[in-house]
Enzyme design. Structure first.
Site, mmCIF file in Angstrom:
data_model
loop_
_atom_site.group_PDB
_atom_site.id
_atom_site.type_symbol
_atom_site.label_atom_id
_atom_site.label_comp_id
_atom_site.label_asym_id
_atom_site.label_seq_id
_atom_site.Cartn_x
_atom_site.Cartn_y
_atom_site.Cartn_z
ATOM 1 C CG ASP A 1 -8.620 -8.415 6.787
ATOM 2 O OD1 ASP A 1 -7.830 -7.518 7.100
ATOM 3 O OD2 ASP A 1 -9.410 -8.327 5.815
ATOM 4 C CE LYS B 1 -6.162 -4.759 6.897
ATOM 5 N NZ LYS B 1 -6.245 -5.438 5.655
ATOM 6 C CE LYS C 1 -10.493 -5.442 5.466
ATOM 7 N NZ LYS C 1 -10.169 -6.377 4.384
ATOM 8 C CB VAL D 1 -0.973 0.002 1.206
ATOM 9 C CG1 VAL D 1 -1.858 1.244 1.172
ATOM 10 C CG2 VAL D 1 -1.833 -1.255 1.207
ATOM 11 N N GLY E 1 -5.473 -4.827 -2.656
ATOM 12 C CA GLY E 1 -4.545 -4.577 -3.759
ATOM 13 C C GLY E 1 -3.938 -3.199 -3.645
HETATM 14 N N1 HSE Z 1 -5.948 -8.901 3.241
HETATM 15 C C1 HSE Z 1 -6.989 -7.961 3.018
HETATM 16 C C2 HSE Z 1 -8.019 -8.596 2.106
HETATM 17 C C3 HSE Z 1 -6.420 -6.707 2.432
HETATM 18 O O1 HSE Z 1 -7.706 -9.610 1.482
HETATM 19 O O2 HSE Z 1 -9.134 -8.104 2.026
HETATM 20 C C4 HSE Z 1 -7.377 -5.550 2.333
HETATM 21 O O3 HSE Z 1 -7.822 -5.142 3.588
#
Ligand code: HSE
Length: 413
Positions: free
Chosen positions: A196, A100, A200, A12, A298
């Protein structure tokens, strides 16, 4: 001219530098002034880059540079990111992050510190990669009560599931490609085990409901147990399996929040979201369903959200009132076993007729599923919507008749 510093030159971070250069004219127009990357913090060296002179290994160079008005944190993880973000805000610098894990763990605290210092802590890139979702939630949808949020929030797992289903690719090969494409976390367990997506949904729920929702209070399941047999049953039922993060306000200000694989009917707007794409459905009391769709991971999609926040930060004269929530130190997420949902259950049984009638007796009307080439001793069915712990009890009552192989929630979006 606004001068910024970028903490971290990974996928990023390098995308942020690239985008600031590539689109500098339109960015300047939208920001009202040029935006220049002055420093990049990274422990590694990049002598081959034409901006190698911007690198530093010392965060204090950035902290003590009064010309730097925006710090972009794209390192990931809590430490040392939290200390760097906190110190930057306390120095009167705006902070933009895609992290996040940091926002889900420390968002309320950092928003408060930003407010105390009359700056902004912005994190559009922390959910949905390039999809605008944070700003729409607290600005465009501000007139709504948010009844529910549900979404495909992890690009890596959606990519893996798509490759498994459409190309019969193995889990490991699909994961490896997701890593090569820069989608996966440094430790991809965070993707495939659902953490992850959990972070979120916590960020979205905190923003929608105004109180910090902590990941440790949200029941989380990943995709590691999903098999192609389950996928085939999902297809015969009329849908697909997706990893869904969801949050829903119920009575008494309590929240149902969870991350798990789920059967989604093929007519749902979420069912056809494939590859690295994310889709987030927000159910407002005035708007009804609004769905946000785009690349969820990405380099450049995520950098796009980061740089948009940088532009906003350079224009802001005070802390955003609407981008906020408080830390109530209270867990308002209900025990997930008390929530109501339908289940798909796949099991083996020695006597199929006996098992079918015992299942029907325990669960009331169920829908038995069939698929091509299923072994003779395998049964699959979908229950009615019922309290999760009652489903568990009924399966317990059937333990002498059948052995459960998999159990996946069935959601109706
Ligand atoms: N690893 C995370 C995904 C990256 O695959 O969504 C973006 O937050």
């Amino acid at each position: 001219m606004a001068k910024i510093a970028v903490l971290g030159h990974g996928v990023v971070g390098s995308g942020v530098v690239e985008l600031c250069e590539k689109n500098k004219e339109s960015i300047q127009k939208r920001a009202g002034q040029p935006i220049k990357v002055k420093h990049i913090l990274d422990l590694r060296e990049f002598p081959e880059l034409n901006y190698a002179d911007k690198f530093t290994k010392d965060f204090n160079v950035i902290l003590n540079d009064d010309e730097v008005s925006v710090v972009v944190e794209v390192m990931g993880g809590i430490n040392p990111a939290y200390d760097f973000v906190k110190a930057s805000l306390q120095k009167g610098k705006n902070v933009v992050t895609s992290n996040k894990e940091l926002v889900a763990a420390k968002g309320a605290k950092l928003l408060e510190i930003a407010k105390q210092n009359n700056v902004n802590f912005l994190f559009e890139a922390s959910v949905g990669g390039g999809i605008p979702i944070i700003r729409p939630l607290h600005q465009c949808l501000a007139a709504n009560q948010i009844d529910e949020i549900a979404g495909i929030l992890n690009g890596t797992t959606n990519f893996i599931l798509t490759k498994m289903v459409k190309e019969q690719m193995s889990f490991d090969t699909a994961l490896q490609i997701a890593q090569e494409l820069g989608y996966a976390e440094r430790n991809p367990a965070a993707d495939v085990e659902g953490h992850d997506a959990c972070r979120k949904i916590c960020i979205l729920a905190s923003l929608a409901y105004g109180k910090h929702v902590y990941p440790e209070n949200v029941h989380t399941e990943g995709i590691t147990d999903i098999t192609l047999e389950d996928v085939a049953y999902a297809e015969s039922w009329g849908g697909a399996i997706k990893l869904i993060g969801r949050a829903k306000m119920i009575e008494d200000g309590k929240l149902v929040a969870m991350v798990s694989p789920a059967f989604i009917h093929r007519e749902s707007q979420l069912a056809s979201i494939d590859d690295v794409f994310n889709g987030i459905l927000v159910r407002g009391d005035a708007t009804g369903d609004v769905v946000f769709y785009g690349k969820g991971a990405g380099k450049l999609p995520t950098a796009s959200a980061v740089v948009a926040d940088v532009i906003d930060a350079t224009k802001a004269t005070k802390t955003s009132e609407s981008l906020s929530w408080i830390d109530s130190n209270e867990n308002f997420v209900i025990d997930y076993t008390l929530s109501s949902v339908a289940f798909y259950i796949r099991c083996t049984a020695e006597n199929m007729e006996e098992a079918k009638s015992a299942i029907s007796e325990q669960f009331g009307g169920v829908e038995f599923l069939s698929r091509m080439d299923a072994p003779q001793n395998v049964l699959a069915f979908v229950t009615k919507v019922m309290v999760e712990k009652d489903v568990e009890q009924k399966l317990q009552n059937l333990k002498n008749t059948l052995q459960v192989i998999s159990k996946i929630r069935v959601l109706d979006y």
